[in-house]
Enzyme design. Sequence first.
Site, PDB file in Angstrom:
ATOM      1  N   SER A   1       0.815  -1.218   0.000  1.00 12.72           N
ATOM      2  CA  SER A   1       0.000   0.000   0.000  1.00 12.72           C
ATOM      3  C   SER A   1       0.844   1.261   0.000  1.00 12.72           C
ATOM      4  O   SER A   1       0.370   2.332  -0.395  1.00 12.72           O
ATOM      5  CB  SER A   1      -0.926   0.003   1.213  1.00 12.72           C
ATOM      6  OG  SER A   1      -0.180  -0.031   2.421  1.00 12.72           O
ATOM      7  N   HIS A   2       2.112   1.175   0.449  1.00  5.15           N
ATOM      8  CA  HIS A   2       2.978   2.344   0.517  1.00  5.15           C
ATOM      9  C   HIS A   2       4.094   2.318  -0.533  1.00  5.15           C
ATOM     10  O   HIS A   2       4.966   3.173  -0.521  1.00  5.15           O
ATOM     11  CB  HIS A   2       3.619   2.453   1.907  1.00  5.15           C
ATOM     12  CG  HIS A   2       2.668   2.904   2.968  1.00  5.15           C
ATOM     13  ND1 HIS A   2       1.663   2.101   3.444  1.00  5.15           N
ATOM     14  CD2 HIS A   2       2.578   4.073   3.642  1.00  5.15           C
ATOM     15  CE1 HIS A   2       0.987   2.749   4.372  1.00  5.15           C
ATOM     16  NE2 HIS A   2       1.515   3.943   4.514  1.00  5.15           N
TER      17      HIS A   2
ATOM     18  N   GLU B   1      -4.406   1.320   3.136  1.00  3.47           N
ATOM     19  CA  GLU B   1      -4.937  -0.012   2.844  1.00  3.47           C
ATOM     20  C   GLU B   1      -6.356   0.094   2.290  1.00  3.47           C
ATOM     21  O   GLU B   1      -6.744  -0.633   1.382  1.00  3.47           O
ATOM     22  CB  GLU B   1      -4.926  -0.868   4.112  1.00  3.47           C
ATOM     23  CG  GLU B   1      -3.553  -1.276   4.596  1.00  3.47           C
ATOM     24  CD  GLU B   1      -2.921  -2.353   3.737  1.00  3.47           C
ATOM     25  OE1 GLU B   1      -3.653  -3.006   2.956  1.00  3.47           O
ATOM     26  OE2 GLU B   1      -1.699  -2.555   3.838  1.00  3.47           O
TER      27      GLU B   1
END
Length: 334
Positions: A46-47, A187
Amino acid sequence: MTTTRLTLTDIESLAYRALLGAGAREPAADAMARAAVAAERDGIRSHGLHYIPIYCEHVECGKVDGRAQPTVTRPKPGAVRVDAATGFAHPAIEAGFEQLVPAARDQGIAALAVHNSYNCGVLGYHTERLAAEGLVGLGFTNAPASIAPTGGKTPVIGTNPFSLAVPGDDAARVLIDQSASTVAKSEIMMRAREGEAIPEGWALDADGNPTTDPEAALKGSMTPSGGAKGFGAGLMVEIFAAALSGATLGKDASPFSGTAGGPPRTGQFFFAIDPGAFAGGVFTDRVDALVDAIESQDGARLPGRRRFANRDRIEREGTDVPNALIDRIEAYAK
């Protein structure tokens, strides 16, 4: 969903070229590409590359200044302050660390405040760099409001993570990196982009009702981890990362997603501590004893171990990236 297996070198090149193509200066593009690699390497999708199109979009629309050059000042011997100039957080933090690390070694403890900043990605990525220097690193970062106070409906603080990195022989021995929310907002954003439902308990809709719809969640409130205790942890982070750094409060910051609202001007705060200045030579022994007490129990997991296991595997094998995401990033690339 079709995917392509990429090496970490592939990921760094793809992210770097895209950020340059969007208009970021080379040092900023390099810092952000390295951070994306670290997130993908540690299994924090997600990052990683999922954020690169957002970063590029924000450079193009002016939500972040890709040409910004951070300014570092030293108001006190143990205090470092950085104005990120509405640019990316990563190069601003790196510039601050250049003075924070020697200040901590000289003073025993030193602190860094960053304001006029932006999303700093995986907070543990930064504190782990302090641990690699033999220092205990403690970090805080605030974010646009997405968590309502216990009993309320209107968000007033962000997911607001904190991170603690404890030095070992050549890397972090312990790495704690957790947000005030049940799950990181990124997320939910990722699931919204991929059209997937979210588990119950992650978020509330705008009316304060539990939801599994990521779009409704993004319009409502994240649930705090541990209820009132999670909100208290997030409030503590807000004090350090926003109030103490002189950054914008989360309730007044523009979103980290979308093009509306201009630069968020959020903040970060870090402590760097030389254990030798305080522990009387027993710090390593105490940490080892604590780690052994945890890891000797069947089924127990030390914070950070899952991340380190992903790191070892993905460094060897690479990782599968959705082709649609690669195409979105390549559209920006030079």
